[in-house]
Design a protein around this motif. Structure first.
Motif, PDB file in Angstrom:
ATOM      1  N   SER A  18      62.381  56.025  41.247  1.00  0.00           N
ATOM      2  CA  SER A  18      62.500  56.068  42.709  1.00  0.00           C
ATOM      3  C   SER A  18      61.166  55.796  43.411  1.00  0.00           C
ATOM      4  O   SER A  18      61.134  55.661  44.632  1.00  0.00           O
ATOM      5  N   ASN A  19      60.097  55.721  42.643  1.00  0.00           N
ATOM      6  CA  ASN A  19      58.784  55.545  43.257  1.00  0.00           C
ATOM      7  C   ASN A  19      58.520  54.067  43.561  1.00  0.00           C
ATOM      8  O   ASN A  19      58.484  53.246  42.645  1.00  0.00           O
ATOM      9  N   PRO A  20      58.328  53.714  44.833  1.00  0.00           N
ATOM     10  CA  PRO A  20      58.083  52.296  45.155  1.00  0.00           C
ATOM     11  C   PRO A  20      56.771  51.767  44.595  1.00  0.00           C
ATOM     12  O   PRO A  20      56.513  50.564  44.657  1.00  0.00           O
ATOM     13  N   LEU A  21      55.943  52.666  44.039  1.00  0.00           N
ATOM     14  CA  LEU A  21      54.698  52.191  43.418  1.00  0.00           C
ATOM     15  C   LEU A  21      54.963  51.195  42.303  1.00  0.00           C
ATOM     16  O   LEU A  21      54.112  50.359  42.000  1.00  0.00           O
ATOM     17  N   TRP A  22      56.151  51.284  41.698  1.00  0.00           N
ATOM     18  CA  TRP A  22      56.523  50.319  40.654  1.00  0.00           C
ATOM     19  C   TRP A  22      56.352  48.897  41.142  1.00  0.00           C
ATOM     20  O   TRP A  22      56.015  48.001  40.378  1.00  0.00           O
ATOM     21  N   LEU A  23      56.595  48.711  42.429  1.00  0.00           N
ATOM     22  CA  LEU A  23      56.543  47.356  42.976  1.00  0.00           C
ATOM     23  C   LEU A  23      55.112  46.820  43.055  1.00  0.00           C
ATOM     24  O   LEU A  23      54.908  45.636  43.242  1.00  0.00           O
ATOM     25  N   TYR A  24      54.133  47.717  42.931  1.00  0.00           N
ATOM     26  CA  TYR A  24      52.747  47.243  42.940  1.00  0.00           C
ATOM     27  C   TYR A  24      52.413  46.486  41.653  1.00  0.00           C
ATOM     28  O   TYR A  24      51.576  45.584  41.663  1.00  0.00           O
ATOM     29  N   TYR A  25      53.041  46.884  40.549  1.00  0.00           N
ATOM     30  CA  TYR A  25      52.633  46.323  39.259  1.00  0.00           C
ATOM     31  C   TYR A  25      52.927  44.822  39.138  1.00  0.00           C
ATOM     32  O   TYR A  25      52.031  44.049  38.784  1.00  0.00           O
ATOM     33  N   PRO A  26      54.156  44.372  39.446  1.00  0.00           N
ATOM     34  CA  PRO A  26      54.364  42.910  39.411  1.00  0.00           C
ATOM     35  C   PRO A  26      53.490  42.166  40.410  1.00  0.00           C
ATOM     36  O   PRO A  26      53.026  41.053  40.139  1.00  0.00           O
ATOM     37  N   LEU A  27      53.217  42.816  41.551  1.00  0.00           N
ATOM     38  CA  LEU A  27      52.346  42.185  42.549  1.00  0.00           C
ATOM     39  C   LEU A  27      50.947  41.976  41.966  1.00  0.00           C
ATOM     40  O   LEU A  27      50.354  40.897  42.105  1.00  0.00           O
ATOM     41  N   VAL A  29      50.173  41.709  38.817  1.00  0.00           N
ATOM     42  CA  VAL A  29      50.226  40.689  37.753  1.00  0.00           C
ATOM     43  C   VAL A  29      50.180  39.286  38.370  1.00  0.00           C
ATOM     44  O   VAL A  29      49.429  38.417  37.906  1.00  0.00           O
ATOM     45  N   VAL A  30      50.948  39.081  39.442  1.00  0.00           N
ATOM     46  CA  VAL A  30      50.964  37.762  40.094  1.00  0.00           C
ATOM     47  C   VAL A  30      49.587  37.444  40.674  1.00  0.00           C
ATOM     48  O   VAL A  30      49.066  36.334  40.511  1.00  0.00           O
ATOM     49  N   VAL A  31      48.967  38.431  41.323  1.00  0.00           N
ATOM     50  CA  VAL A  31      47.634  38.212  41.891  1.00  0.00           C
ATOM     51  C   VAL A  31      46.644  37.852  40.776  1.00  0.00           C
ATOM     52  O   VAL A  31      45.844  36.919  40.913  1.00  0.00           O
ATOM     53  N   ALA A  32      46.723  38.559  39.657  1.00  0.00           N
ATOM     54  CA  ALA A  32      45.800  38.304  38.545  1.00  0.00           C
ATOM     55  C   ALA A  32      46.005  36.898  37.976  1.00  0.00           C
ATOM     56  O   ALA A  32      45.029  36.182  37.707  1.00  0.00           O
ATOM     57  N   ILE A  33      47.260  36.483  37.825  1.00  0.00           N
ATOM     58  CA  ILE A  33      47.529  35.149  37.261  1.00  0.00           C
ATOM     59  C   ILE A  33      47.021  34.057  38.196  1.00  0.00           C
ATOM     60  O   ILE A  33      46.350  33.107  37.768  1.00  0.00           O
ATOM     61  N   VAL A  34      47.317  34.194  39.497  1.00  0.00           N
ATOM     62  CA  VAL A  34      46.877  33.165  40.446  1.00  0.00           C
ATOM     63  C   VAL A  34      45.352  33.125  40.500  1.00  0.00           C
ATOM     64  O   VAL A  34      44.744  32.048  40.484  1.00  0.00           O
ATOM     65  N   TYR A  35      44.744  34.300  40.525  1.00  0.00           N
ATOM     66  CA  TYR A  35      43.270  34.334  40.584  1.00  0.00           C
ATOM     67  C   TYR A  35      42.663  33.684  39.344  1.00  0.00           C
ATOM     68  O   TYR A  35      41.765  32.849  39.444  1.00  0.00           O
ATOM     69  N   LYS A  36      43.183  34.048  38.175  1.00  0.00           N
ATOM     70  CA  LYS A  36      42.632  33.478  36.939  1.00  0.00           C
ATOM     71  C   LYS A  36      42.897  31.974  36.862  1.00  0.00           C
ATOM     72  O   LYS A  36      42.062  31.217  36.365  1.00  0.00           O
ATOM     73  N   ALA A  37      44.067  31.553  37.340  1.00  0.00           N
ATOM     74  CA  ALA A  37      44.402  30.124  37.272  1.00  0.00           C
ATOM     75  C   ALA A  37      43.491  29.291  38.159  1.00  0.00           C
ATOM     76  O   ALA A  37      43.266  28.115  37.886  1.00  0.00           O
ATOM     77  N   THR A  38      42.962  29.903  39.239  1.00  0.00           N
ATOM     78  CA  THR A  38      42.028  29.141  40.064  1.00  0.00           C
ATOM     79  C   THR A  38      40.642  29.090  39.423  1.00  0.00           C
ATOM     80  O   THR A  38      39.844  28.217  39.738  1.00  0.00           O
ATOM     81  N   LYS A  39      40.369  30.026  38.520  1.00  0.00           N
ATOM     82  CA  LYS A  39      39.051  30.076  37.884  1.00  0.00           C
ATOM     83  C   LYS A  39      39.015  29.307  36.566  1.00  0.00           C
ATOM     84  O   LYS A  39      37.970  28.815  36.164  1.00  0.00           O
ATOM     85  N   CYS A  40      40.138  29.260  35.874  1.00  0.00           N
ATOM     86  CA  CYS A  40      40.167  28.702  34.518  1.00  0.00           C
ATOM     87  C   CYS A  40      41.034  27.453  34.485  1.00  0.00           C
ATOM     88  O   CYS A  40      41.957  27.306  35.274  1.00  0.00           O
ATOM     89  N   ASP A  41      40.742  26.579  33.536  1.00  0.00           N
ATOM     90  CA  ASP A  41      41.527  25.371  33.371  1.00  0.00           C
ATOM     91  C   ASP A  41      42.477  25.445  32.189  1.00  0.00           C
ATOM     92  O   ASP A  41      43.447  24.706  32.123  1.00  0.00           O
ATOM     93  N   GLU A  42      42.184  26.334  31.235  1.00  0.00           N
ATOM     94  CA  GLU A  42      43.039  26.442  30.054  1.00  0.00           C
ATOM     95  C   GLU A  42      44.175  27.434  30.327  1.00  0.00           C
ATOM     96  O   GLU A  42      43.907  28.574  30.702  1.00  0.00           O
ATOM     97  N   PRO A  43      45.439  27.010  30.142  1.00  0.00           N
ATOM     98  CA  PRO A  43      46.550  27.945  30.375  1.00  0.00           C
ATOM     99  C   PRO A  43      46.414  29.234  29.576  1.00  0.00           C
ATOM    100  O   PRO A  43      46.795  30.291  30.046  1.00  0.00           O
ATOM    101  N   ARG A  44      45.807  29.155  28.372  1.00  0.00           N
ATOM    102  CA  ARG A  44      45.709  30.376  27.566  1.00  0.00           C
ATOM    103  C   ARG A  44      44.765  31.381  28.214  1.00  0.00           C
ATOM    104  O   ARG A  44      44.869  32.573  27.961  1.00  0.00           O
ATOM    105  N   ASP A  45      43.859  30.911  29.085  1.00  0.00           N
ATOM    106  CA  ASP A  45      42.958  31.839  29.749  1.00  0.00           C
ATOM    107  C   ASP A  45      43.691  32.727  30.747  1.00  0.00           C
ATOM    108  O   ASP A  45      43.403  33.907  30.870  1.00  0.00           O
ATOM    109  N   TYR A  46      44.617  32.130  31.490  1.00  0.00           N
ATOM    110  CA  TYR A  46      45.314  32.976  32.454  1.00  0.00           C
ATOM    111  C   TYR A  46      46.601  33.564  31.884  1.00  0.00           C
ATOM    112  O   TYR A  46      47.124  34.531  32.420  1.00  0.00           O
TER     113      TYR A  46
END
Lengths: 57, 150
Positions: A18-27, A29-46
Motif C-alpha cells: 500500500s506504500n506509494p514509495l514503491w513507485l519511486y523505485y522504477p522511477l 531505475v529509468v532515471v539511472a538508465i537514461v543518465y547512464k545512456a547519455t554518458k556511455c556509448d556501450e549498451p552494457r554500460d547502462y
C-alpha cells in the motif's frame, strides 16, 4: 523491545504494497538508465544498472 | 561504439527535434539505438505518470469548477512540457479528464503521477542536451586516441 518493533514496523511499511514509495523505485531505475545512456556509448554500460554484476561477465 | 561525427548537421536542429519528439535528436545524429531507448523510456514515464495520477496530472491550469486555483501547476507544467510533443499531446486529454471530476490534490498517487511526468520532462532536457553536444562536439573513436597516445 519497543525500539525493535518500531524499526521492524518502519521497514515493513517501506515494503508494504500500500506504500506509494514503491513507485519511486522504477522511477529511479529509468532515471539511472537514461543518465547512464547519455554518458556511455556501450549498451552494457547502462544495462549494468538493471542486471548488475552479470553485465560485467 | 562511438557517436558518428556529423559535422554537416546542426546541433540546434538536434535540440529542437529532441524537444518535439524524445530521442529524435539522437536519431538525427545517427544514433538510432539511443533514440529508440530514450523515446520508449520518456514516453513510458509520461504515460505511467498519467495512469498513476488517474489522468489528471498534466494540467496547464486547474479546472475552475470544484477545484481551487493552483498557481504551482504552472511550475509543474513547465517541467512536464520539456518532454515536448507527447506531453503537449497529453495535455488536452488530462484537462478533459480533470474537468469531468474533482481532483484529490492530497492523494499520494496524484503527487507521484505529477512527479513521474515532471521527471520525464527533466530527463528529456538532459537527452536534448546530449544530442546537442554529440553533434557540436563529436567524440573521436577510441582507436584514434590510442594511436595518438602511442
Amino acid at each position: 523491545m519497543w525500539v525493535w518493533d518500531v524499526v521492524c514496523g518502519f521497514f515493513a511499511h517501506l515494503v508494504s504494497r500500500s506504500n506509494p514509495l514503491w513507485l519511486y523505485y522504477p522511477l529511479c531505475v529509468v532515471v539511472a538508465i537514461v543518465y547512464k545512456a547519455t554518458k556511455c556509448d556501450e549498451p552494457r554500460d547502462y544495462a549494468f544498472v538493471l542486471i548488475g554484476p552479470a553485465a560485467a561477465l | 561504439m562511438t557517436a558518428p561525427g556529423r559535422p554537416d548537421r546542426s546541433p540546434f536542429a538536434a535540440l529542437v527535434l529532441g524537444w518535439i519528439l524524445p530521442g529524435a535528436g539522437h536519431a538525427y545524429a545517427g544514433l538510432w539505438g539511443k533514440a529508440a531507448l530514450f523515446f520508449v523510456l520518456i514516453t513510458a514515464l509520461l504515460v505511467a505518470g498519467l495512469v498513476i495520477g488517474r489522468g489528471t496530472v498534466i494540467l496547464v491550469r486547474a479546472p475552475s469548477e470544484g477545484n481551487e486555483v493552483r498557481s504551482e501547476l504552472r511550475l509543474w507544467y513547465a517541467a512536464q512540457v520539456c518532454a515536448g510533443g507527447p506531453a503537449i499531446a497529453l495535455t488536452p486529454i488530462s484537462q478533459y479528464i480533470a474537468a469531468e471530476g474533482t481532483i484529490d490534490w492530497a492523494d499520494p498517487l496524484h503527487e507521484m503521477g505529477t512527479l513521474y511526468t515532471a521527471v520525464a520532462g527533466f530527463l528529456n532536457l538532459l537527452v536534448m542536451m546530449d544530442a546537442y553536444t554529440r553533434i557540436a562536439y563529436p567524440r573521436r573513436p577510441q582507436q584514434e586516441d590510442q594511436e595518438e597516445d602511442a
